[in-house]
Design a protein around this motif. Structure first.
Motif, PDB file in Angstrom:
ATOM      1  N   GLY A   1       0.821  -1.219   0.000  1.00 10.23           N
ATOM      2  CA  GLY A   1       0.000   0.000   0.000  1.00 10.23           C
ATOM      3  C   GLY A   1       0.849   1.261   0.000  1.00 10.23           C
ATOM      4  O   GLY A   1       0.404   2.313   0.460  1.00 10.23           O
ATOM      5  N   TYR A   2       2.074   1.154  -0.518  1.00  7.48           N
ATOM      6  CA  TYR A   2       2.981   2.305  -0.591  1.00  7.48           C
ATOM      7  C   TYR A   2       3.908   2.095  -1.785  1.00  7.48           C
ATOM      8  O   TYR A   2       4.423   0.978  -1.975  1.00  7.48           O
ATOM      9  CB  TYR A   2       3.792   2.410   0.711  1.00  7.48           C
ATOM     10  N   ALA A   3       4.100   3.130  -2.566  1.00  7.35           N
ATOM     11  CA  ALA A   3       4.997   3.091  -3.733  1.00  7.35           C
ATOM     12  C   ALA A   3       4.626   1.977  -4.716  1.00  7.35           C
ATOM     13  O   ALA A   3       5.478   1.523  -5.484  1.00  7.35           O
ATOM     14  CB  ALA A   3       6.467   2.948  -3.297  1.00  7.35           C
ATOM     15  N   ASP A   4       3.370   1.534  -4.682  1.00  8.76           N
ATOM     16  CA  ASP A   4       2.889   0.429  -5.537  1.00  8.76           C
ATOM     17  C   ASP A   4       3.730  -0.840  -5.356  1.00  8.76           C
ATOM     18  O   ASP A   4       3.820  -1.674  -6.271  1.00  8.76           O
ATOM     19  CB  ASP A   4       2.910   0.803  -7.032  1.00  8.76           C
ATOM     20  N   ALA A   5       4.377  -0.977  -4.211  1.00  4.02           N
ATOM     21  CA  ALA A   5       5.352  -2.062  -4.049  1.00  4.02           C
ATOM     22  C   ALA A   5       4.709  -3.371  -3.592  1.00  4.02           C
ATOM     23  O   ALA A   5       3.714  -3.385  -2.865  1.00  4.02           O
ATOM     24  CB  ALA A   5       6.415  -1.640  -3.023  1.00  4.02           C
ATOM     25  N   LEU A   6       5.325  -4.460  -4.066  1.00  6.51           N
ATOM     26  CA  LEU A   6       5.029  -5.800  -3.553  1.00  6.51           C
ATOM     27  C   LEU A   6       6.248  -6.219  -2.750  1.00  6.51           C
ATOM     28  O   LEU A   6       7.385  -6.106  -3.225  1.00  6.51           O
ATOM     29  CB  LEU A   6       4.858  -6.806  -4.706  1.00  6.51           C
ATOM     30  N   TYR A   7       6.024  -6.701  -1.536  1.00 15.50           N
ATOM     31  CA  TYR A   7       7.158  -7.038  -0.669  1.00 15.50           C
ATOM     32  C   TYR A   7       6.903  -8.403  -0.037  1.00 15.50           C
ATOM     33  O   TYR A   7       5.760  -8.746   0.279  1.00 15.50           O
ATOM     34  CB  TYR A   7       7.294  -5.965   0.416  1.00 15.50           C
ATOM     35  N   GLY A   8       7.956  -9.182   0.165  1.00 20.64           N
ATOM     36  CA  GLY A   8       7.725 -10.491   0.773  1.00 20.64           C
ATOM     37  C   GLY A   8       8.995 -11.215   1.173  1.00 20.64           C
ATOM     38  O   GLY A   8      10.094 -10.642   1.149  1.00 20.64           O
ATOM     39  N   PHE A   9       8.805 -12.499   1.561  1.00 22.29           N
ATOM     40  CA  PHE A   9       9.909 -13.343   2.013  1.00 22.29           C
ATOM     41  C   PHE A   9       9.791 -14.718   1.370  1.00 22.29           C
ATOM     42  O   PHE A   9       8.698 -15.259   1.255  1.00 22.29           O
ATOM     43  CB  PHE A   9       9.861 -13.628   3.521  1.00 22.29           C
TER      44      PHE A   9
END
Ligand code: NAD
Length: 329
Positions: A53-61
């Protein structure tokens, strides 16, 4: 046992990874970890991937433990679409390695180059084990960042003479053509149907959400390495082609949820038990290709253990050469 972090946390930069981990090192590491996974000696933990929900980013592990190789860790990162404008790669990742005996953080390894080289190694492992020996024409669907790594790695595993390529954005093809010429292969931009008619081995490496290759375009005996589909909803090839092929993957659970087989499984055209982990072929527990007419398809979804395997090679080589940075926490 002495751990490589006994003299402090190792820091292995992107540049050092490029210097130390070549295609051969990546191929061997990925092949070994696929074999360990199929033996039950290595396993991946559930993947986390969230839109922040920020900078259109997808983040994960992506994380796991390879007991055979004694590699424990996590790759963390994701996709920041605005990075190109900042002169940075959209995909950003870092690998954290831990000492499996103590849980101490042992190394921080840049993950951007390693992701490309381990993904190319995965398709190359499938070609080495499943493609017909007499394969001469390599078909490339996709011409983005990963495609050049894929082409270079694939070219080392059969006596290819020519590359035929198609990309939804044709203006991206000249870079791939340059790489084909660099590795001594003729290059031809073709339609999707022509690609299927000519290619003995096909690599798909796009961000597609709809099939780009249909079943009837693929000739008997072809090997496909489908590498782009790594998320729910993505798709590169016709589900009927997947159902018709003999299907192999890196990890069955990931293949049926976020990989290329998700659509054929959802349609009821393919069942989970019809999909073979490629590690079983590497270990000699499955014969692999059954005949020269069979279409084989490898669904390379990209597992965390691949990242840890190549990062561990980078850390060990950097440690041995005395090239890594050192820090204490
Ligand atoms: P990139 O952005 O550099 O290139 C994208 C490619 O997909 C190009 O060929 C482009 O023309 C094509 N494309 C873009 N939008 C499309 C659309 N809507 N339909 C069809 N094609 C489209 O990306 P990249 O770094 O080369 O990665 C390619 C794909 O591989 C991505 O989907 C990425 O998520 C996936 N990937 C998979 C693994 C794995 O282990 N399986 C690892 C890394 C990347």
């Amino acid at each position: 046992m002495k751990d490589m972090s006994d003299n402090g946390l190792l820091i292995v930069s992107e540049d050092l990874c490029q210097q130390l981990v070549g295609r051969k090192e990546a191929f061997d590491a990925v092949q070994d970890v696929f074999a360990a996974m199929a033996r039950g000696d290595a396993y991946n933990f559930p993947v986390i991937r969230e839109a922040i929900g920020y900078a259109d980013a997808l983040y994960g592990f992506k994380s796991g433990f390879d007991r055979a190789g004694q590699v424990l860790g996590v790759k963390s990162g994701g996709y920041w679409p605005g990075n190109t404008e900042k002169g940075l790669t959209n995909h950003q990742s870092t690998v954290f390695l831990f000492d499996p005996d103590t849980g101490r953080l042992s190394a921080l390894v840049g993950g951007n180059y390693l992701t490309a080289v381990r993904t190319a190694a995965s398709a190359a492992v499938s070609i080495a084990h499943l493609a017909r020996r007499d394969s001469k024409v390599l078909g490339m669907v996709g011409a983005g960042h990963q495609s050049t790594f894929q082409l270079r790695a694939a070219a080392e595993h059969r006596d290819f003479e020519k590359v035929v390529a198609w990309n939804p954005h044709p203006e991206m093809l000249p870079r791939l053509e340059g790489v084909a010429h660099e590795v001594g292969l003729e290059f031809q931009a073709v339609t999707q149907e022509e690609l299927g008619a000519q290619a003995d081995v096909i690599i798909t490496i796009t961000s597609a959400f709809e099939p780009l290759l249909m079943k009837d375009w693929i000739k008997p005996g072809t090997h496909l390495a489908c590498m782009g589909t790594d998320t729910k909803g993505k798709q590169e090839v016709d589900a009927m082609l997947v159902a018709h092929a003999t299907v192999f993957t890196d990890e069955v659970a990931q293949s049926i949820t976020i990989g290329e087989t998700q659509h054929a499984v959802a349609d009821g055209q393919l069942t989970k038990d019809q999909i073979t982990p490629i590690g079983a072929v590497i270990n000699g527990d499955h014969p692999g290709r059954g005949s020269d007419e069979e279409i084989t398809l490898f669904d390379g979804t990209g597992v965390g253990l691949q990242d840890l395997a190549v990062a561990s090679v980078a850390a060990k080589l950097a440690d041995k050469a005395g090239l890594a940075g050192r820090a204490t926490l």
